[in-house]
Design a protein around this motif. Structure first.
Motif, PDB file in Angstrom:
ATOM      1  N   LEU A 106      -9.097  -1.609  -3.067  1.00  0.00           N
ATOM      2  CA  LEU A 106      -7.950  -1.156  -2.283  1.00  0.00           C
ATOM      3  C   LEU A 106      -8.408  -0.283  -1.110  1.00  0.00           C
ATOM      4  O   LEU A 106      -8.008  -0.508   0.044  1.00  0.00           O
ATOM      5  N   THR A 107      -9.243   0.705  -1.398  1.00  0.00           N
ATOM      6  CA  THR A 107      -9.686   1.594  -0.327  1.00  0.00           C
ATOM      7  C   THR A 107     -10.529   0.838   0.695  1.00  0.00           C
ATOM      8  O   THR A 107     -10.444   1.101   1.898  1.00  0.00           O
ATOM      9  N   GLY A 108     -11.323  -0.112   0.223  1.00  0.00           N
ATOM     10  CA  GLY A 108     -12.115  -0.912   1.147  1.00  0.00           C
ATOM     11  C   GLY A 108     -11.244  -1.757   2.063  1.00  0.00           C
ATOM     12  O   GLY A 108     -11.473  -1.844   3.270  1.00  0.00           O
ATOM     13  N   ASP A 133     -10.559  -2.205  -8.912  1.00  0.00           N
ATOM     14  CA  ASP A 133      -9.416  -2.551  -8.070  1.00  0.00           C
ATOM     15  C   ASP A 133      -9.145  -1.451  -7.042  1.00  0.00           C
ATOM     16  O   ASP A 133      -8.815  -1.733  -5.877  1.00  0.00           O
ATOM     17  N   ILE A 134      -9.251  -0.203  -7.460  1.00  0.00           N
ATOM     18  CA  ILE A 134      -8.969   0.910  -6.549  1.00  0.00           C
ATOM     19  C   ILE A 134     -10.040   1.002  -5.473  1.00  0.00           C
ATOM     20  O   ILE A 134      -9.738   1.303  -4.303  1.00  0.00           O
ATOM     21  N   VAL A 176      -7.728  -8.288  -4.315  1.00  0.00           N
ATOM     22  CA  VAL A 176      -8.613  -7.822  -5.379  1.00  0.00           C
ATOM     23  C   VAL A 176      -9.021  -9.052  -6.175  1.00  0.00           C
ATOM     24  O   VAL A 176      -8.547 -10.160  -5.915  1.00  0.00           O
ATOM     25  N   ALA A 177      -9.880  -8.874  -7.148  1.00  0.00           N
ATOM     26  CA  ALA A 177     -10.316 -10.000  -7.973  1.00  0.00           C
ATOM     27  C   ALA A 177      -9.104 -10.668  -8.622  1.00  0.00           C
ATOM     28  O   ALA A 177      -8.315  -9.998  -9.294  1.00  0.00           O
ATOM     29  N   GLY A 178      -8.928 -11.958  -8.411  1.00  0.00           N
ATOM     30  CA  GLY A 178      -7.860 -12.696  -9.058  1.00  0.00           C
ATOM     31  C   GLY A 178      -6.547 -12.758  -8.319  1.00  0.00           C
ATOM     32  O   GLY A 178      -5.613 -13.418  -8.768  1.00  0.00           O
ATOM     33  N   GLY A 179      -6.422 -12.072  -7.177  1.00  0.00           N
ATOM     34  CA  GLY A 179      -5.148 -12.113  -6.462  1.00  0.00           C
ATOM     35  C   GLY A 179      -4.959 -10.919  -5.550  1.00  0.00           C
ATOM     36  O   GLY A 179      -5.903 -10.453  -4.908  1.00  0.00           O
ATOM     37  N   GLU A 180      -3.729 -10.383  -5.530  1.00  0.00           N
ATOM     38  CA  GLU A 180      -3.404  -9.259  -4.656  1.00  0.00           C
ATOM     39  C   GLU A 180      -2.801  -8.114  -5.462  1.00  0.00           C
ATOM     40  O   GLU A 180      -1.988  -8.331  -6.362  1.00  0.00           O
ATOM     41  N   LEU A 206       0.224   9.014   1.604  1.00  0.00           N
ATOM     42  CA  LEU A 206       0.049   8.781   0.173  1.00  0.00           C
ATOM     43  C   LEU A 206       0.100   7.284  -0.096  1.00  0.00           C
ATOM     44  O   LEU A 206       1.053   6.611   0.305  1.00  0.00           O
ATOM     45  N   VAL A 207      -0.923   6.763  -0.757  1.00  0.00           N
ATOM     46  CA  VAL A 207      -0.974   5.359  -1.153  1.00  0.00           C
ATOM     47  C   VAL A 207      -1.046   5.304  -2.674  1.00  0.00           C
ATOM     48  O   VAL A 207      -1.965   5.861  -3.280  1.00  0.00           O
ATOM     49  N   ALA A 208      -0.063   4.654  -3.288  1.00  0.00           N
ATOM     50  CA  ALA A 208      -0.008   4.553  -4.750  1.00  0.00           C
ATOM     51  C   ALA A 208       0.102   3.090  -5.147  1.00  0.00           C
ATOM     52  O   ALA A 208       1.112   2.453  -4.847  1.00  0.00           O
ATOM     53  N   PRO A 209      -0.907   2.530  -5.792  1.00  0.00           N
ATOM     54  CA  PRO A 209      -0.827   1.134  -6.226  1.00  0.00           C
ATOM     55  C   PRO A 209      -0.062   0.982  -7.536  1.00  0.00           C
ATOM     56  O   PRO A 209       0.026   1.920  -8.335  1.00  0.00           O
ATOM     57  N   ASP A 210       0.520  -0.201  -7.720  1.00  0.00           N
ATOM     58  CA  ASP A 210       0.930  -0.647  -9.052  1.00  0.00           C
ATOM     59  C   ASP A 210      -0.327  -1.212  -9.694  1.00  0.00           C
ATOM     60  O   ASP A 210      -0.881  -2.210  -9.214  1.00  0.00           O
ATOM     61  N   LEU A 211      -0.806  -0.598 -10.747  1.00  0.00           N
ATOM     62  CA  LEU A 211      -2.034  -1.072 -11.374  1.00  0.00           C
ATOM     63  C   LEU A 211      -1.843  -2.468 -11.967  1.00  0.00           C
ATOM     64  O   LEU A 211      -0.726  -2.873 -12.316  1.00  0.00           O
ATOM     65  N   ARG A 212      -2.924  -3.179 -12.067  1.00  0.00           N
ATOM     66  CA  ARG A 212      -2.945  -4.560 -12.568  1.00  0.00           C
ATOM     67  C   ARG A 212      -2.138  -4.674 -13.870  1.00  0.00           C
ATOM     68  O   ARG A 212      -2.345  -3.920 -14.817  1.00  0.00           O
ATOM     69  N   GLY A 213      -1.179  -5.629 -13.876  1.00  0.00           N
ATOM     70  CA  GLY A 213      -0.360  -5.850 -15.065  1.00  0.00           C
ATOM     71  C   GLY A 213       0.926  -5.065 -15.093  1.00  0.00           C
ATOM     72  O   GLY A 213       1.650  -5.091 -16.092  1.00  0.00           O
TER      73      GLY A 213
END
Length: 301
Positions: free
Chosen positions: A87-89, A83-84, A11-15, A57-64
Motif C-alpha cells: 500500500l505505501t509503495g 499488504d501494508i 496487492v498480491a491476489g487483487g486490490e 490519514l490512510v486506513a485500509p480495509d485489511l484483507r478479508g
C-alpha cells in the motif's frame, strides 16, 4: 462525519481497499492506520475528525474485511504486513507513521520489522504485545478465548441495517454516550448482503487464521525487534467494558519491555473499543499522531 475518499491499490491476489482523509495542505505528513480483527477502516473515523486535517490519514480495509473482503487467501499477520508495505509503495510513501489498533497493532509491529525502510515511528493502540498461547487449547478454543462473541457475530444474519445497529448498541462497550455518527458508519461498513439476511463482510477463514496467527513466534517477538520508536496506548477497561483490560501494569511488567523501543502509556476511562472510537481516546491518538509525524526520521531526511 469527516469527508474521505475510497482508493484501491494493487496487492498480491487483487486490490486492497483503503480510505483516505486528506490533509488541509497537500504536502502534509501521511499516517497509515490499521484496524482490529473484525473491524474495518471506518473504525478510525473519530480519529480522522479530531486530526482536523493536520495530516493525511490512510486506513485500509485489511484483507478479508469490508472493501477488501474479496481478496483471497492466504491470510495471516505476515500477509497483512506485506499488504501494508505494498500500500505505501503504491502511494509513493516512505517512512510514514504507522498506527494500529488491536490486531492492527500486531500487524503494524510486524510490518515495521519486515519492512524497516517503509515505516517510521509506531503508535500501537491496545494491542501489539502478546502472550504465549495456552498449550492445552485447540485452535477453535483459542479463537474463543481471543475474541469470543465477535467470532459468533460473523455467522449471524440480520434482517436490516437497523437491526445491526441495535445489536451493536446493546454491546456493553458502546453503552451510554459511546455511540456516535462515526461508530454508526463504522459498524454499517461491516454489513453486506440483502434483506432479510444481511451479514458481516468479514471472512470467517480470514479472522480464524489471523486470530491463531497472533500467537506465532514472529508476531509475538516483533515488539522486541522494532527498528523505530513506538508508543503503546493501553485502555484501562476490556472488550466488554469490564474493569480488567487487555493490559495493566502487572501484565506489562511481566512482558518485560526493558531494552525495547516501546513506551507503554495508560489511557484511563476508555475500553478496548472506545480508546479508538470515543472522543477521549481518539483525541489522545490524534495528538500523538500529529506529534509523531513531526519527528525526523533516523536517516535525517
Amino acid at each position: 462525519m469527516t469527508a474521505y475518499e475510497e482508493i484501491r491499490v494493487p496487492v498480491a491476489g487483487g486490490e486492497l481497499a483503503a480510505l483516505r482523509w486528506p490533509a488541509r495542505e497537500p504536502d502534509a505528513p501521511v499516517v497509515v492506520a490499521l484496524h482490529g480483527i473484525t473491524a474495518n477502516a471506518l473504525s478510525w473515523g473519530t480519529v480522522a475528525r479530531l486530526l482536523a486535517g493536520q495530516v493525511t490519514l490512510v486506513a485500509p480495509d485489511l484483507r478479508g474485511r469490508a472493501g477488501s473482503s474479496g481478496l483471497p487467501g492466504p491470510y495471516g499477520i505476515a500477509v497483512h504486513a506485506d499488504d501494508i508495505a505494498a500500500l505505501t509503495g503504491a502511494l509513493g510513501l516512505d517512512r510514514v507513521v504507522l498506527a494500529g489498533h488491536s490486531m492492527g497493532a500486531f500487524v503494524a509491529a510486524l510490518a515495521a520489522v519486515r519492512h524497516p525502510d517503509r515505516f517510521g515511528p509506531l503508535l500501537l493502540v491496545d494491542g501489539g504485545i502478546g502472550f504465549p498461547a495456552p498449550t492445552h487449547l485447540s485452535p477453535d478454543e483459542l479463537m474463543t478465548a481471543v475474541i469470543g462473541p465477535a467470532m459468533d457475530r460473523l455467522s449471524m444474519t440480520f434482517p436490516d441495517r437497523a437491526a445491526y445497529r441495535e445489536f451493536w448498541q446493546a454491546h456493553p462497550a458502546f453503552a451510554g454516550d459511546a455511540w456516535s455518527p462515526e461508530v454508526d458508519a463504522y459498524i454499517q461498513r461491516d454489513l453486506t448482503g440483502d434483506e432479510p439476511a444481511m451479514h458481516s463482510t468479514c471472512r470467517i477463514e480470514a479472522v480464524r487464521t489471523d486470530g491463531i496467527g497472533l500467537f506465532d513466534d514472529d508476531v509475538l517477538s516483533a515488539v522486541r525487534k522494532l527498528p523505530a520508536p513506538a508508543t503503546l496506548l493501553w485502555a484501562a477497561r476490556g472488550l466488554m467494558d469490564e474493569p480488567q483490560g487487555l493490559y495493566d501494569e502487572q501484565r506489562l511488567a511481566a512482558a518485560d519491555l526493558s531494552g525495547t523501543l516501546l513506551e507503554p502509556v495508560a489511557v484511563p476511562d476508555v475500553n478496548h473499543y472506545t480508546v479508538l472510537t470515543g472522543d477521549t481516546g481518539a483525541r489522545e491518538i490524534a495528538t500523538r499522531l500529529v506529534a509523531l509525524s513531526n519527528i525526523p526520521s533516523p536517516c535525517g531526511s
